[in-house]
Design an enzyme around this catalytic site. Structure first.
Site, mmCIF file in Angstrom:
data_model
loop_
_atom_site.group_PDB
_atom_site.id
_atom_site.type_symbol
_atom_site.label_atom_id
_atom_site.label_comp_id
_atom_site.label_asym_id
_atom_site.label_seq_id
_atom_site.Cartn_x
_atom_site.Cartn_y
_atom_site.Cartn_z
ATOM 1 N NE ARG A 1 48.343 -48.013 -28.044
ATOM 2 C CZ ARG A 1 47.284 -47.662 -27.341
ATOM 3 N NH1 ARG A 1 47.436 -47.229 -26.093
ATOM 4 N NH2 ARG A 1 46.072 -47.746 -27.846
ATOM 5 C CG HIS B 1 49.808 -51.669 -33.620
ATOM 6 N ND1 HIS B 1 48.845 -50.860 -34.159
ATOM 7 C CD2 HIS B 1 50.634 -52.012 -34.656
ATOM 8 C CE1 HIS B 1 49.054 -50.732 -35.464
ATOM 9 N NE2 HIS B 1 50.137 -51.414 -35.793
ATOM 10 C CG ASP B 2 47.279 -51.911 -28.031
ATOM 11 O OD1 ASP B 2 47.423 -52.526 -29.089
ATOM 12 O OD2 ASP B 2 46.167 -51.494 -27.640
HETATM 13 O O1 PT3 Z 1 45.832 -48.835 -30.215
HETATM 14 O O2 PT3 Z 1 47.769 -49.796 -30.136
HETATM 15 C C1 PT3 Z 1 46.581 -49.765 -30.475
HETATM 16 C C2 PT3 Z 1 45.975 -50.898 -31.279
HETATM 17 O O3 PT3 Z 1 46.836 -51.967 -31.424
HETATM 18 C C3 PT3 Z 1 45.610 -50.396 -32.638
HETATM 19 O O4 PT3 Z 1 46.643 -49.649 -33.198
HETATM 20 C C4 PT3 Z 1 45.213 -51.526 -33.580
HETATM 21 O O5 PT3 Z 1 45.774 -51.645 -34.639
HETATM 22 N N1 PT3 Z 1 44.250 -52.336 -33.214
HETATM 23 C C5 PT3 Z 1 43.807 -53.406 -34.082
HETATM 24 C C6 PT3 Z 1 42.877 -54.274 -33.349
HETATM 25 C C7 PT3 Z 1 41.536 -53.659 -33.163
#
Ligand code: PT3
Length: 412
Positions: A43, A289-290
């Protein structure tokens, strides 16, 4: 006749030969476990909120680079992860960057691209002849990406998948989801008045209320008085439920085929190329990403139910041990602790590659578009919206790519 004892010199040279053979075997993985290939999925680092709730006094202008951007803390977190990777693989990787051995791909988002770059600054500082400026021990390393509408690998969840949308609404109606949501019903009712955000959608509560409050607390902003410890805990638990219900709770295997299984498939294909000696790759890194990390871990059934922290990293390592290949997985979700070993259900931590492939087979999509039940009507609709959002030039470019370079990837 008795055999004459070996002269000492001959015995010593035999022993030396044996030791050399043993060393050779150890070095070539005949006897010792040898690392052959690594995939990392991480992430991005600490960022500013992506959006916030209407009543938030802390607006986008309060953040030095506005919304959604990697912060200095985020840069440090990825630099630290790069240092850790350097240490962990110091024997495995060459002293310096080698383009045939290393491949990095990121989603096409500033925070993930910048995280990859910060990470690589620590992982591959130039050494010896690759030093091009003695006052700057940094060298450029390519980070590959594809535009977000084309990303069918890392930018999870893939929402333009009708069958997945169906599964999402089935999940919300499922008994299991309703049972988990029930204890929070009264709390959710209080949120619109406090935050000004009027939807009960969990993903919205996560991204528009919990996430900005979390970012603000990391950066020492004063939170609204209603954002007590207890409220923050409930918001975090609802955010965790949102992520869990996205990929699981109801028909997890089928969801995984449409989401994280796509990445598992790609990783397994890379692993197979290495075992068939058709690739010199040693390390592939994915900056994402998460929702990417959790989608992958849900597909592998090793997800711990928590929101993946910034710069957390899922390790997949391929070993050769006595002529047999093994997969090992680890999760680094805290810096003070060595990565936690992960075990694919049904296998041992060090999992024979064949067994690993057999166990994950149910989550590998055979034909993603067909499984998503994408019809030509849906494709036409998507083309129309691409035309509107990107304009005719970019639209024709994307359409050409869709027909040539990305069979099966961009065919939604
Ligand atoms: O913080 O890892 C994260 C999220 O996935 C972020 O990077 C993201 O792209 N969120 C999109 C949805 C709001």
């Amino acid at each position: 006749m008795n055999a004459a004892p070996l002269p000492v010199a001959r015995a010593a040279s035999l022993l030396l030969g044996f030791l050399l053979l043993l060393l050779f075997c150890l070095d070539h993985g005949v006897l010792a476990k040898e690392l052959k290939f690594v995939t990392l999925v991480f992430r991005h680092g600490d960022r500013s909120p992506i959006e916030t709730f209407p009543n938030d006094p802390i607006k986008e202008s309060s953040w030095p680079q506005g919304f959604g951007q990697l912060t200095q803390l985020g840069i440090q977190q990825h630099y630290e992860l790069g240092e850790y990777i350097r240490k962990r693989y110091s024997k495995f990787l060459n002293e310096s960057y080698n383009h045939q051995q290393i491949y990095i791909r990121s989603t096409d988002v500033d925070r993930t691209l910048m995280s990859a770059m910060a990470n690589l600054a620590a992982l591959f500082p130039p050494e010896g002849t690759s030093i091009w400026n003695p006052n700057l021990l940094w060298q450029p390393i390519p980070v590959h990406t594809v535009s977000l509408p084309e990303d069918r690998l890392l930018y999870l969840p893939f929402r333009n998948c009708p069958r997945f949308q169906e599964l999402e609404s089935e999940t919300l109606k499922s008994e299991e989801f309703q049972k988990r949501l029930h204890p929070y019903k009264d709390f959710i009712e209080t949120l619109p008045k406090l935050s000004g955000f009027h939807s009960q959608d969990l993903f919205g509560i996560w991204s528009k209320i919990y996430d900005p409050l979390y970012c603000e607390s990391v950066h020492n902003f004063t939170l609204p008085t209603w954002a007590t410890e207890d409220t923050i805990t409930k918001l975090r638990e609802l955010s965790e439920l949102s992520l869990l219900s996205l990929y699981g709770i109801h028909k997890q295997k089928e969801k995984s085929r449409l989401q994280g299984g796509v990445l598992v498939n790609e990783i397994l294909n890379d692993v197979k190329s290495v075992t068939q000696a058709s690739s010199d790759r040693k390390l592939v890194m994915y900056s994402a990403h998460d929702t990417t990390l959790s989608g992958l871990q849900m597909a592998l059934e090793v997800y711990n139910g928590k929101l993946p922290p910034y710069a957390s990293c899922h390790f997949m390592e391929l070993y050769l041990d006595k002529g047999q290949y093994f997969m090992e997985m680890f999760y680094r979700n805290e810096t003070q602790h060595e990565p936690h070993p992960l075990t694919l259900p049904g296998c041992t931590h060090s999992c024979p590659l064949e067994k690993f492939a057999e166990l994950v087979a149910p989550v590998l999509p055979q034909d993603w578009s067909a499984e998503c039940r994408i019809t030509s009507d849906h494709q036409e609709l998507k083309n129309k919206s691409l035309f509107v959002s990107f304009g005719p030039g970019t639209f024709m470019f994307l359409l050409k790519k869709q027909k040539s370079n990305f069979p099966g990837r961009f065919d939604t």
